[in-house]
Structures are given as structure tokens and as C-alpha cells.
Motif scaffolding. Structure first.
Motif, PDB file in Angstrom:
ATOM      1  N   GLN A   1     -99.923 -42.993  32.290  1.00 46.61           N
ATOM      2  CA  GLN A   1    -101.671 -42.745  33.415  1.00 46.61           C
ATOM      3  C   GLN A   1    -102.437 -42.402  31.703  1.00 46.61           C
ATOM      4  OE1 GLN A   1     -99.351 -39.069  36.132  1.00 46.61           O
ATOM      5  NE2 GLN A   1    -100.806 -39.943  37.079  1.00 46.61           N
ATOM      6  N   LEU A   2    -102.057 -41.925  30.804  1.00 46.50           N
ATOM      7  CA  LEU A   2    -103.241 -41.996  30.433  1.00 46.50           C
ATOM      8  C   LEU A   2    -103.831 -43.259  29.631  1.00 46.50           C
ATOM      9  CD1 LEU A   2    -101.319 -39.816  27.268  1.00 46.50           C
ATOM     10  CD2 LEU A   2    -103.241 -38.768  28.853  1.00 46.50           C
ATOM     11  N   LYS A   3    -103.745 -44.537  30.627  1.00 46.31           N
ATOM     12  CA  LYS A   3    -103.639 -45.820  29.967  1.00 46.31           C
ATOM     13  C   LYS A   3    -104.520 -45.472  31.175  1.00 46.31           C
ATOM     14  CE  LYS A   3    -100.142 -48.473  29.009  1.00 46.31           C
ATOM     15  NZ  LYS A   3     -98.840 -49.474  29.768  1.00 46.31           N
ATOM     16  N   GLU A   4    -105.417 -44.901  31.964  1.00 46.58           N
ATOM     17  CA  GLU A   4    -105.981 -44.663  32.939  1.00 46.58           C
ATOM     18  C   GLU A   4    -107.669 -44.299  32.615  1.00 46.58           C
ATOM     19  OE1 GLU A   4    -104.393 -43.073  35.922  1.00 46.58           O
ATOM     20  OE2 GLU A   4    -102.312 -44.027  37.141  1.00 46.58           O
ATOM     21  N   ILE A   5    -107.493 -43.768  31.334  1.00 52.19           N
ATOM     22  CA  ILE A   5    -108.949 -43.249  30.846  1.00 52.19           C
ATOM     23  C   ILE A   5    -108.962 -43.831  28.800  1.00 52.19           C
ATOM     24  CG2 ILE A   5    -108.859 -41.209  32.143  1.00 52.19           C
ATOM     25  CD1 ILE A   5    -107.200 -39.378  29.989  1.00 52.19           C
ATOM     26  N   HIS A   6    -107.947 -44.946  29.523  1.00 49.96           N
ATOM     27  CA  HIS A   6    -108.276 -46.073  28.359  1.00 49.96           C
ATOM     28  C   HIS A   6    -107.376 -45.437  26.829  1.00 49.96           C
ATOM     29  CE1 HIS A   6    -110.672 -48.057  31.284  1.00 49.96           C
ATOM     30  NE2 HIS A   6    -111.235 -47.363  30.691  1.00 49.96           N
ATOM     31  N   LEU A   7    -106.565 -44.347  26.880  1.00 48.51           N
ATOM     32  CA  LEU A   7    -105.504 -44.355  25.671  1.00 48.51           C
ATOM     33  C   LEU A   7    -104.216 -45.184  25.868  1.00 48.51           C
ATOM     34  CD1 LEU A   7    -106.052 -40.230  26.201  1.00 48.51           C
ATOM     35  CD2 LEU A   7    -107.288 -41.963  24.659  1.00 48.51           C
ATOM     36  N   LYS A   8    -104.008 -44.651  24.413  1.00 49.98           N
ATOM     37  CA  LYS A   8    -102.396 -45.922  24.000  1.00 49.98           C
ATOM     38  C   LYS A   8    -100.864 -45.232  24.463  1.00 49.98           C
ATOM     39  CE  LYS A   8    -104.474 -48.984  20.597  1.00 49.98           C
ATOM     40  NZ  LYS A   8    -104.490 -49.437  18.760  1.00 49.98           N
ATOM     41  N   ALA A   9    -101.070 -45.255  25.557  1.00 47.22           N
ATOM     42  CA  ALA A   9     -99.889 -44.367  25.708  1.00 47.22           C
ATOM     43  C   ALA A   9     -98.487 -44.881  25.525  1.00 47.22           C
ATOM     44  CB  ALA A   9     -99.428 -44.643  27.124  1.00 47.22           C
ATOM     45  N   ASP A  10     -98.751 -45.601  25.119  1.00 46.91           N
ATOM     46  CA  ASP A  10     -96.771 -45.574  23.898  1.00 46.91           C
ATOM     47  C   ASP A  10     -96.885 -45.684  22.741  1.00 46.91           C
ATOM     48  OD1 ASP A  10     -96.592 -48.067  26.226  1.00 46.91           O
ATOM     49  OD2 ASP A  10     -97.579 -49.385  25.163  1.00 46.91           O
ATOM     50  N   SER A  11     -98.058 -45.381  21.984  1.00 48.93           N
ATOM     51  CA  SER A  11     -98.062 -45.043  21.242  1.00 48.93           C
ATOM     52  C   SER A  11     -98.086 -42.999  21.057  1.00 48.93           C
ATOM     53  CB  SER A  11     -99.473 -44.905  19.664  1.00 48.93           C
ATOM     54  OG  SER A  11     -99.504 -46.421  19.921  1.00 48.93           O
ATOM     55  N   LEU A  12     -98.290 -41.729  22.348  1.00 55.33           N
ATOM     56  CA  LEU A  12     -98.008 -41.109  22.728  1.00 55.33           C
ATOM     57  C   LEU A  12     -97.001 -40.903  23.053  1.00 55.33           C
ATOM     58  CD1 LEU A  12    -102.027 -40.722  23.800  1.00 55.33           C
ATOM     59  CD2 LEU A  12    -101.295 -40.091  21.345  1.00 55.33           C
ATOM     60  N   LYS A  13     -96.208 -41.486  23.531  1.00 55.42           N
ATOM     61  CA  LYS A  13     -94.839 -40.912  24.902  1.00 55.42           C
ATOM     62  C   LYS A  13     -94.058 -40.140  23.232  1.00 55.42           C
ATOM     63  CE  LYS A  13     -93.766 -44.815  27.034  1.00 55.42           C
ATOM     64  NZ  LYS A  13     -93.084 -45.484  27.307  1.00 55.42           N
ATOM     65  N   GLN A  14     -94.064 -40.809  22.512  1.00 53.75           N
ATOM     66  CA  GLN A  14     -92.929 -39.137  21.379  1.00 53.75           C
ATOM     67  C   GLN A  14     -93.736 -37.875  21.031  1.00 53.75           C
ATOM     68  OE1 GLN A  14     -93.214 -41.244  18.071  1.00 53.75           O
ATOM     69  NE2 GLN A  14     -95.782 -41.594  17.068  1.00 53.75           N
ATOM     70  N   TRP A  15     -95.134 -37.854  21.455  1.00 47.79           N
ATOM     71  CA  TRP A  15     -95.563 -36.853  21.773  1.00 47.79           C
ATOM     72  C   TRP A  15     -95.146 -35.847  22.454  1.00 47.79           C
ATOM     73  CZ3 TRP A  15     -96.599 -34.652  17.081  1.00 47.79           C
ATOM     74  CH2 TRP A  15     -96.534 -35.728  15.915  1.00 47.79           C
ATOM     75  N   PHE A  16     -94.998 -36.775  23.753  1.00 56.01           N
ATOM     76  CA  PHE A  16     -95.114 -35.539  25.174  1.00 56.01           C
ATOM     77  C   PHE A  16     -93.865 -35.464  26.455  1.00 56.01           C
ATOM     78  CE2 PHE A  16     -99.665 -37.416  24.673  1.00 56.01           C
ATOM     79  CZ  PHE A  16     -99.831 -35.768  24.122  1.00 56.01           C
ATOM     80  N   ILE A  17     -93.479 -34.164  26.965  1.00 58.01           N
ATOM     81  CA  ILE A  17     -93.141 -34.042  28.159  1.00 58.01           C
ATOM     82  C   ILE A  17     -93.542 -33.886  29.105  1.00 58.01           C
ATOM     83  CG2 ILE A  17     -90.794 -33.606  25.954  1.00 58.01           C
ATOM     84  CD1 ILE A  17     -91.630 -30.951  27.328  1.00 58.01           C
ATOM     85  N   ILE A  18     -92.833 -34.192  30.277  1.00 55.82           N
ATOM     86  CA  ILE A  18     -93.632 -33.851  31.700  1.00 55.82           C
ATOM     87  C   ILE A  18     -92.899 -33.230  32.169  1.00 55.82           C
ATOM     88  CG2 ILE A  18     -94.911 -35.371  33.843  1.00 55.82           C
ATOM     89  CD1 ILE A  18     -96.036 -37.217  31.937  1.00 55.82           C
ATOM     90  N   ASN A  19     -93.608 -31.846  32.711  1.00 58.35           N
ATOM     91  CA  ASN A  19     -92.609 -31.699  34.043  1.00 58.35           C
ATOM     92  C   ASN A  19     -93.370 -31.610  34.969  1.00 58.35           C
ATOM     93  OD1 ASN A  19     -91.189 -29.733  35.682  1.00 58.35           O
ATOM     94  ND2 ASN A  19     -91.662 -27.475  34.350  1.00 58.35           N
ATOM     95  N   GLN A  20     -92.842 -32.217  36.106  1.00 49.92           N
ATOM     96  CA  GLN A  20     -93.969 -32.460  37.483  1.00 49.92           C
ATOM     97  C   GLN A  20     -93.528 -31.426  38.395  1.00 49.92           C
ATOM     98  OE1 GLN A  20     -93.195 -35.811  40.171  1.00 49.92           O
ATOM     99  NE2 GLN A  20     -92.024 -36.560  38.067  1.00 49.92           N
ATOM    100  N   GLN A  21     -92.972 -29.615  37.490  1.00 42.74           N
ATOM    101  CA  GLN A  21     -93.615 -28.395  39.056  1.00 42.74           C
ATOM    102  C   GLN A  21     -94.900 -28.055  38.341  1.00 42.74           C
ATOM    103  OE1 GLN A  21     -90.265 -26.406  37.868  1.00 42.74           O
ATOM    104  NE2 GLN A  21     -88.268 -27.396  39.393  1.00 42.74           N
ATOM    105  N   ASP A  22     -95.554 -28.736  37.643  1.00 43.28           N
ATOM    106  CA  ASP A  22     -96.245 -28.167  37.069  1.00 43.28           C
ATOM    107  C   ASP A  22     -97.642 -28.732  37.612  1.00 43.28           C
ATOM    108  OD1 ASP A  22     -95.559 -26.421  35.354  1.00 43.28           O
ATOM    109  OD2 ASP A  22     -95.467 -28.383  33.495  1.00 43.28           O
ATOM    110  N   ILE A  23     -97.322 -29.745  38.856  1.00 45.70           N
ATOM    111  CA  ILE A  23     -98.559 -30.353  39.115  1.00 45.70           C
ATOM    112  C   ILE A  23     -99.023 -29.406  40.608  1.00 45.70           C
ATOM    113  CG2 ILE A  23     -98.833 -32.511  40.683  1.00 45.70           C
ATOM    114  CD1 ILE A  23     -96.850 -34.356  38.813  1.00 45.70           C
ATOM    115  N   HIS A  24    -100.286 -29.380  40.711  1.00 51.73           N
ATOM    116  CA  HIS A  24    -100.791 -29.124  42.456  1.00 51.73           C
ATOM    117  C   HIS A  24    -101.040 -30.451  42.917  1.00 51.73           C
ATOM    118  CE1 HIS A  24    -101.813 -25.525  40.228  1.00 51.73           C
ATOM    119  NE2 HIS A  24    -102.170 -26.185  38.666  1.00 51.73           N
TER     120      HIS A  24
END
Length: 309
Positions: free
Chosen positions: A223-246
């Protein structure tokens, strides 16, 4: 001899005759007017004046009530509706965002004037100072408040060091960066943490958080691509917990709340609202499968942000 006094020439006789006719006509007209338009009795005049006076007082009272209603409009108690709320930053939210939250116009004006005069909410507790905000409404908004730290402006002074004799580059402060990969929860990280990742500065960190607030949270790193960021380069830094979604209750959200979400356009929001009016509550997005406003990709993306109760 007396006849000489009573003698009138022919022209004078004619004039006297015409004058006599006019006098008789005026007398007759006066009698006719008196008969058809009798004088109004004083009692009737007094009644008419009294009626007009009472009507005037009634109009004054009505205008006074309208003025009081207008004055009391700003102090009419109200409560925020939880189904319309979403995360927002009171230091950066514009009037459209505040309106979508259900904030009344007078409170929006108070907030904007406070910011125009240099006011800044340093923390969530500081938001209590907003004029007109009750304790009950503050407690309702508290879980949705996002306070971004204010960037301090450092006053610069002319350097007293002779740069021709001393290398000052080594004394310039460098931002702290991670020297190895650290996993960060993308849905909870603040700008300070994000800026520690190599390649991310204040601008990119702010874009990531602002888009996260508009969505309600990230469910996929791409989804970071939707704001014109290189998601492939940032993938190694992030984890996502979908329970945090409002998530947003589609059965309670109005047109403006639906439109505020990045994945719902005006026509889709209008179709949802009209469907609820005609057929009642929605239990699945599949009811819109035949609508030309929606695509299978829309259903997949919205499934992460929609709830039904």
C-alpha cells in the motif's frame, strides 16, 4: 333709481347663473358623500389602534425569540457519534475533515482561530483546552486523537569559527539511523521511529503516517506504493498487524464519512447510502457486485476496512 342697483348686464347674469349651479352641485355632492361615508366612531378608532399595537408587540416578541434561538444555537449540547469518528490530528486537520467528524461549525471556528493565533496541542490532554469541548465529548474523541510533535525551530546564529582553519563538518549533528534491520510495526510507528530507517526523513515519515490515518491502518506493505514509495525496499523493515486497523461500520457511516476513505469515491459512497435507504442494513459487499461503480479490486481492498455492526 333702485332698479339701477339691481340691473346686471347679460354676461354678468350668465356668470351668476353658472356660479349658482356650481354652489348647488357642491352642496349636493357634500350631502351624497356624508350619506355614503358616515364618520367613524371614536370607539372604533381606538379598537383599531389597539389591534395594531398588539400586532406590533407580537412581531417584536417573535423577532426577540428568533434572536435568542440564534444565540443559543452555539451552546446547544451535542455529542459526537462514534460511528462517524476516525483518527485525526487536531493540529493539522482542515475544516472539511473536522466537519466529517461531526464537529459543529462554531467549534471548528474556535479550533482554527486557536491555531491561527499560534496555539498548538502538545499532547492529548492539551486538547481539553479547546473552548466549548465538554468532558464527555473529549473522552469520546480521546482514542482517535493523534498528536504529532511540533518541530522545533532552532534559531541560527552567525558562526564565530574560522572555517578556513578548522574543519567544522565533523561537528555537524547527524540524524540517528539504525545500523541494522529492525522490524517495526507499521501501524503503530511514529515519525521519530520511522526517521531512524535509512532513506526516510521527515517528509516521507509524515506521508506514511498521514496516509495510515486516512486509511485506518495498513494491511499490506505494498500500500506504500499508493503514496509513491518503494515498498520493495522498505519491506524488510516492517511488520503489519491487521488487528491495529480501525474499521468503519458501513451501516452507520454517512456520505461524508464514506467519502473520506481513500478507497471509496463519491459515486460509490452515494450508491451505499441509497442502498441503505431502500433496503436497510448491509451484511456483505457482494450486494454491490452488479453495480458498475464497484470492481472486484474494490471489494478486496474494502474488506479490510469495513464492518457491519
Amino acid at each position: 333709481m333702485w332698479r339701477d342697483f339691481l340691473y346686471f348686464p347679460k354676461q354678468q347674469k350668465l356668470g351668476l347663473l353658472i356660479l349658482a349651479i356650481l354652489i348647488v352641485a357642491l352642496l349636493a355632492a357634500n350631502i351624497f358623500i356624508d350619506d355614503n361615508h358616515p364618520l367613524t366612531h371614536p370607539e372604533e378608532n381606538e379598537e383599531t389602534i389597539e389591534t395594531q399595537y398588539q400586532q406590533f408587540l407580537a412581531s417584536l416578541a417573535e423577532k426577540e425569540n428568533l434572536v435568542k434561538q440564534k444565540r443559543n444555537k452555539n451552546t446547544t449540547p451535542f455529542l459526537f457519534q462514534k460511528d462517524k469518528l476516525f483518527p485525526f490530528d487536531p493540529n493539522r486537520a482542515d475544516s472539511n475533515t473536522l466537519t466529517t467528524l461531526g464537529m459543529p461549525r462554531w467549534m471548528i471556528n474556535n479550533l482554527l482561530r486557536y491555531r491561527e493565533k499560534g496555539g498548538y496541542f502538545k499532547d492529548k490532554n492539551d486538547f481539553k483546552k479547546l473552548y466549548g469541548l465538554t468532558t464527555e465529548n473529549y473522552n469520546t474523541l480521546l482514542p482517535y486523537l493523534i498528536i504529532t510533535p511540533k518541530e522545533k525551530k532552532v534559531k541560527s546564529f552567525p558562526s564565530l569559527i574560522d572555517s578556513s582553519t578548522i574543519d567544522t563538518t565533523a561537528q555537524r549533528p547527524h540524524p540517528i539511523k539504525f545500523n541494522k534491520v529492525v522490524l517495526i510495526n507499521l501501524n503503530q510507528a511514529d515519525t521519530t521511529t520511522l526517521k531512524k530507517i535509512p532513506g526516510i526523513g521527515s517528509y516521507i515519515a509524515k506521508r506514511i503516517i498521514d496516509y495510515r490515518n486516512r486509511l485506518g491502518g495498513y494491511y499490506d506493505i505494498n500500500q506504500l506504493k499508493e503514496i509513491h514509495l518503494k515498498a520493495d525496499s522498505l519491506k524488510q523493515w516492517f511488520i503489519i498487524n491487521q488487528q491495529d486497523i480501525h474499521k468503519m461500520n458501513i451501516n452507520k457511516a454517512g456520505l461524508n464519512r464514506l467519502r473520506a476513505h481513500p478507497y471509496i469515491n463519491f459515486y460509490q459512497a452515494k450508491a451505499i447510502v441509497e442502498y441503505k435507504k431502500r433496503k436497510g442494513e448491509i451484511t456483505t459487499l457482494k450486494v454491490f457486485s452488479l453495480y458498475e461503480e464497484f470492481t472486484p479490486e474494490d471489494f478486496e481492498r474494502l474488506s479490510h476496512y469495513i464492518c457491519y455492526q
